[in-house]
Scaffold this motif. Structure first.
Motif, PDB file in Angstrom:
ATOM      1  N   ALA A  72      -0.693 -16.677 -20.587  1.00 54.15           N
ATOM      2  CA  ALA A  72       0.647 -16.792 -20.549  1.00 54.15           C
ATOM      3  C   ALA A  72       1.199 -15.758 -20.738  1.00 54.15           C
ATOM      4  O   ALA A  72       2.779 -15.595 -20.202  1.00 54.15           O
ATOM      5  CB  ALA A  72       0.131 -17.441 -21.788  1.00 54.15           C
ATOM      6  N   ARG A  73       0.641 -14.187 -20.804  1.00 53.30           N
ATOM      7  CA  ARG A  73       1.859 -12.912 -21.110  1.00 53.30           C
ATOM      8  C   ARG A  73       2.406 -12.264 -19.388  1.00 53.30           C
ATOM      9  O   ARG A  73       3.381 -12.555 -19.438  1.00 53.30           O
ATOM     10  CB  ARG A  73       1.199 -11.951 -21.691  1.00 53.30           C
ATOM     11  CG  ARG A  73       1.607 -10.853 -21.577  1.00 53.30           C
ATOM     12  CD  ARG A  73       3.019 -11.165 -22.318  1.00 53.30           C
ATOM     13  NE  ARG A  73       3.573  -9.592 -22.574  1.00 53.30           N
ATOM     14  CZ  ARG A  73       5.302  -9.105 -22.822  1.00 53.30           C
ATOM     15  NH1 ARG A  73       5.501 -10.277 -23.647  1.00 53.30           N
ATOM     16  NH2 ARG A  73       5.194  -7.966 -23.745  1.00 53.30           N
ATOM     17  N   LEU A  74       1.332 -12.257 -18.490  1.00 53.45           N
ATOM     18  CA  LEU A  74       1.421 -12.046 -17.126  1.00 53.45           C
ATOM     19  C   LEU A  74       2.737 -12.883 -16.585  1.00 53.45           C
ATOM     20  O   LEU A  74       3.267 -12.488 -16.112  1.00 53.45           O
ATOM     21  CB  LEU A  74       0.814 -12.678 -16.383  1.00 53.45           C
ATOM     22  CG  LEU A  74       0.646 -11.404 -15.009  1.00 53.45           C
ATOM     23  CD1 LEU A  74       0.700 -10.151 -15.473  1.00 53.45           C
ATOM     24  CD2 LEU A  74      -0.920 -11.835 -14.439  1.00 53.45           C
ATOM     25  N   LEU A  75       2.648 -14.579 -16.799  1.00 52.62           N
ATOM     26  CA  LEU A  75       3.598 -14.789 -16.723  1.00 52.62           C
ATOM     27  C   LEU A  75       5.058 -14.871 -17.265  1.00 52.62           C
ATOM     28  O   LEU A  75       6.041 -15.613 -16.711  1.00 52.62           O
ATOM     29  CB  LEU A  75       2.359 -16.985 -17.080  1.00 52.62           C
ATOM     30  CG  LEU A  75       3.922 -18.051 -16.631  1.00 52.62           C
ATOM     31  CD1 LEU A  75       4.090 -18.243 -14.850  1.00 52.62           C
ATOM     32  CD2 LEU A  75       3.275 -19.189 -17.212  1.00 52.62           C
ATOM     33  N   GLU A  76       4.877 -15.076 -18.097  1.00 48.29           N
ATOM     34  CA  GLU A  76       6.143 -14.333 -19.364  1.00 48.29           C
ATOM     35  C   GLU A  76       6.895 -14.198 -18.152  1.00 48.29           C
ATOM     36  O   GLU A  76       7.975 -13.526 -18.327  1.00 48.29           O
ATOM     37  CB  GLU A  76       5.907 -13.996 -20.940  1.00 48.29           C
ATOM     38  CG  GLU A  76       6.603 -14.145 -21.128  1.00 48.29           C
ATOM     39  CD  GLU A  76       6.885 -14.024 -22.785  1.00 48.29           C
ATOM     40  OE1 GLU A  76       6.986 -14.525 -23.714  1.00 48.29           O
ATOM     41  OE2 GLU A  76       5.139 -13.119 -23.503  1.00 48.29           O
ATOM     42  N   THR A  77       6.185 -13.018 -17.920  1.00 46.47           N
ATOM     43  CA  THR A  77       6.865 -11.847 -17.055  1.00 46.47           C
ATOM     44  C   THR A  77       7.881 -12.003 -16.459  1.00 46.47           C
ATOM     45  O   THR A  77       9.120 -11.259 -16.303  1.00 46.47           O
ATOM     46  CB  THR A  77       5.737 -10.339 -17.157  1.00 46.47           C
ATOM     47  OG1 THR A  77       5.447 -10.698 -15.874  1.00 46.47           O
ATOM     48  CG2 THR A  77       4.740  -9.909 -18.168  1.00 46.47           C
ATOM     49  N   VAL A  78       7.376 -12.550 -15.438  1.00 46.81           N
ATOM     50  CA  VAL A  78       8.404 -13.010 -14.305  1.00 46.81           C
ATOM     51  C   VAL A  78       9.433 -14.378 -14.580  1.00 46.81           C
ATOM     52  O   VAL A  78      10.219 -14.152 -14.326  1.00 46.81           O
ATOM     53  CB  VAL A  78       7.615 -13.647 -13.330  1.00 46.81           C
ATOM     54  CG1 VAL A  78       6.329 -12.945 -12.370  1.00 46.81           C
ATOM     55  CG2 VAL A  78       6.658 -14.755 -13.568  1.00 46.81           C
ATOM     56  N   LEU A  79       8.687 -14.709 -15.722  1.00 50.72           N
ATOM     57  CA  LEU A  79       9.835 -16.077 -16.385  1.00 50.72           C
ATOM     58  C   LEU A  79      11.623 -14.580 -16.617  1.00 50.72           C
ATOM     59  O   LEU A  79      12.286 -15.518 -16.781  1.00 50.72           O
ATOM     60  CB  LEU A  79       9.251 -16.917 -17.149  1.00 50.72           C
ATOM     61  CG  LEU A  79       8.572 -17.806 -16.806  1.00 50.72           C
ATOM     62  CD1 LEU A  79       7.935 -18.485 -17.631  1.00 50.72           C
ATOM     63  CD2 LEU A  79       8.806 -18.948 -15.906  1.00 50.72           C
ATOM     64  N   VAL A  80      11.188 -14.263 -17.300  1.00 47.20           N
ATOM     65  CA  VAL A  80      12.057 -13.186 -17.953  1.00 47.20           C
ATOM     66  C   VAL A  80      12.301 -12.163 -16.803  1.00 47.20           C
ATOM     67  O   VAL A  80      13.716 -12.538 -17.005  1.00 47.20           O
ATOM     68  CB  VAL A  80      11.174 -12.507 -19.433  1.00 47.20           C
ATOM     69  CG1 VAL A  80      11.825 -11.223 -19.650  1.00 47.20           C
ATOM     70  CG2 VAL A  80      10.438 -13.469 -20.138  1.00 47.20           C
ATOM     71  N   ALA A  81      11.882 -12.295 -15.595  1.00 47.85           N
ATOM     72  CA  ALA A  81      12.494 -10.757 -15.284  1.00 47.85           C
ATOM     73  C   ALA A  81      13.453 -11.244 -14.229  1.00 47.85           C
ATOM     74  O   ALA A  81      14.826 -11.288 -13.584  1.00 47.85           O
ATOM     75  CB  ALA A  81      11.268 -10.270 -14.355  1.00 47.85           C
ATOM     76  N   GLY A  82      12.569 -13.128 -13.777  1.00 54.90           N
ATOM     77  CA  GLY A  82      13.967 -13.399 -12.823  1.00 54.90           C
ATOM     78  C   GLY A  82      15.360 -14.623 -13.627  1.00 54.90           C
ATOM     79  O   GLY A  82      16.028 -15.152 -12.738  1.00 54.90           O
ATOM     80  N   VAL A  83      15.320 -14.241 -14.760  1.00 54.47           N
ATOM     81  CA  VAL A  83      16.453 -15.086 -16.126  1.00 54.47           C
ATOM     82  C   VAL A  83      17.902 -15.000 -14.856  1.00 54.47           C
ATOM     83  O   VAL A  83      18.599 -15.545 -14.814  1.00 54.47           O
ATOM     84  CB  VAL A  83      16.543 -14.444 -17.037  1.00 54.47           C
ATOM     85  CG1 VAL A  83      18.242 -15.229 -17.471  1.00 54.47           C
ATOM     86  CG2 VAL A  83      15.192 -15.374 -17.147  1.00 54.47           C
ATOM     87  N   ASP A  84      18.434 -13.335 -14.513  1.00 55.27           N
ATOM     88  CA  ASP A  84      19.808 -13.360 -13.664  1.00 55.27           C
ATOM     89  C   ASP A  84      19.379 -11.837 -13.266  1.00 55.27           C
ATOM     90  O   ASP A  84      19.074 -11.189 -13.212  1.00 55.27           O
ATOM     91  CB  ASP A  84      20.626 -12.661 -15.394  1.00 55.27           C
ATOM     92  CG  ASP A  84      21.840 -12.734 -15.016  1.00 55.27           C
ATOM     93  OD1 ASP A  84      22.515 -13.329 -14.519  1.00 55.27           O
ATOM     94  OD2 ASP A  84      22.680 -11.820 -16.013  1.00 55.27           O
TER      95      ASP A  84
END
Length: 303
Positions: A72-84
């Protein structure tokens, strides 16, 4: 923890072939709803609230099972990075322009989301398809470099020189990719993921470097690698990017609403566009004569 609340008053439900057909028509394995009861993939919602993270919830909803906290932490990295990526990104600028046209926040967000297509928003999915094909190639384990070269050449022969997920029009080195790469390499060393997709991406970078140019992974590329390592299918990769970018779209639309303004165009009003159509010309006589006849008829009281 599986503390369901007592069931509420039972609702009289139809028990006949028609009702059964409708229930089957709308069948779902995601959420089970009953009075006083909400279960997501079998888990009572009250047990998930305050226990798992939002990325874990995304995983549960789309994959059917809970991930490990590390996944989940690894998935979170790309969800955070792609925001803007700033207000000049088409999805964000369109949302801001829509916000000045008198629509609601949901309409402004939808306007931005609707342009996340094959060109703007689709590179991650396309890169997942490319890298996934390399990893699945039976010869990859024996000669990854040659397999990567063959797939890159085949892709470019079919689609042109541009390779989705590599290089960036603005960044020579994408800082998001650098950070996520480090976290991903750590995850590989801890055996959270296998590392095949990451190896394929590095081999593609090496193929591109033979042209004399450094073309590193960008945010779409490293996102593709992470999602492949986590077992997500390529088509779902675009949906996850849209989920991430929607946060930025919401923020930009909301900021524009706070700033005000009416009908914000793509450039300030003192700038204009280049007109390249015909010079000033007259309407053909066949049409102007008709207009004169109609006008004369009206002035004479003709019916």
């Amino acid at each position: 923890m599986t503390a369901d609340f007592p069931a509420g008053p039972s609702e009289k439900r139809r028990d006949d072939p028609g009702a059964s057909a409708i229930a089957d028509w709308w069948r779902s394995s995601i959420t089970d709803i009953a009075p006083n009861q909400i279960r997501v993939r079998g888990y009572p919602i009250q047990d998930l609230i305050g226990t798992i993270t939002f990325p874990a919830m995304v995983w549960l909803m789309t994959r059917g099972e809970l991930p490990s906290p590390q996944q989940a932490r690894l998935l979170e990295t790309v969800l955070v990075a792609g925001v803007d990526h700033g207000p000049l990104a088409p999805s964000l600028s369109i949302a801001r322009m829509a916000a000045t046209c008198g629509v609601g926040l949901n309409n402004a967000m939808a306007s931005g989301v609707n342009v996340l297509g094959d060109v703007h928003g689709g590179a991650g999915e396309q890169c997942m398809e490319l890298l996934g094909g390399i990893v699945r190639d039976p010869a990859f384990a024996g000669d990854p470099a040659q397999v990567a070269r063959a797939h890159v050449e085949a892709f470019q022969a079919a689609n042109g020189r541009y390779l989705p997920g590599f290089g960036h029009r603005y960044h020579k080195i994408d800082p998001r990719s650098v950070r996520i790469s480090a976290l991903l390499e750590e995850a590989v060393s801890q055996r959270i993921v296998e590392g095949g997709a990451l190896e394929a991406a590095r081999k593609v970078e090496a193929v591109l470097a033979t042209s004399g140019r450094v073309v590193p992974l960008n945010i779409d590329g490293i996102t593709a690698v992470v999602l492949l390592e986590l077992g997500f299918p390529a088509a779902l990769g675009r949906g996850l990017f849209i989920l991430s970018r929607s946060v930025g779209i919401c923020a930009h639309a909301w900021e524009q609403m706070q700033e005000g303004g009416r009908i914000k165009g793509p450039v300030p009003k003192e700038f204009t566009y280049s007109y390249q159509g015909p010079a000033l010309r007259s309407v053909p006589q066949a049409w102007t004569a008709r207009t004169r006849r109609l006008t004369a008829g009206e002035s004479n009281g003709a019916d």
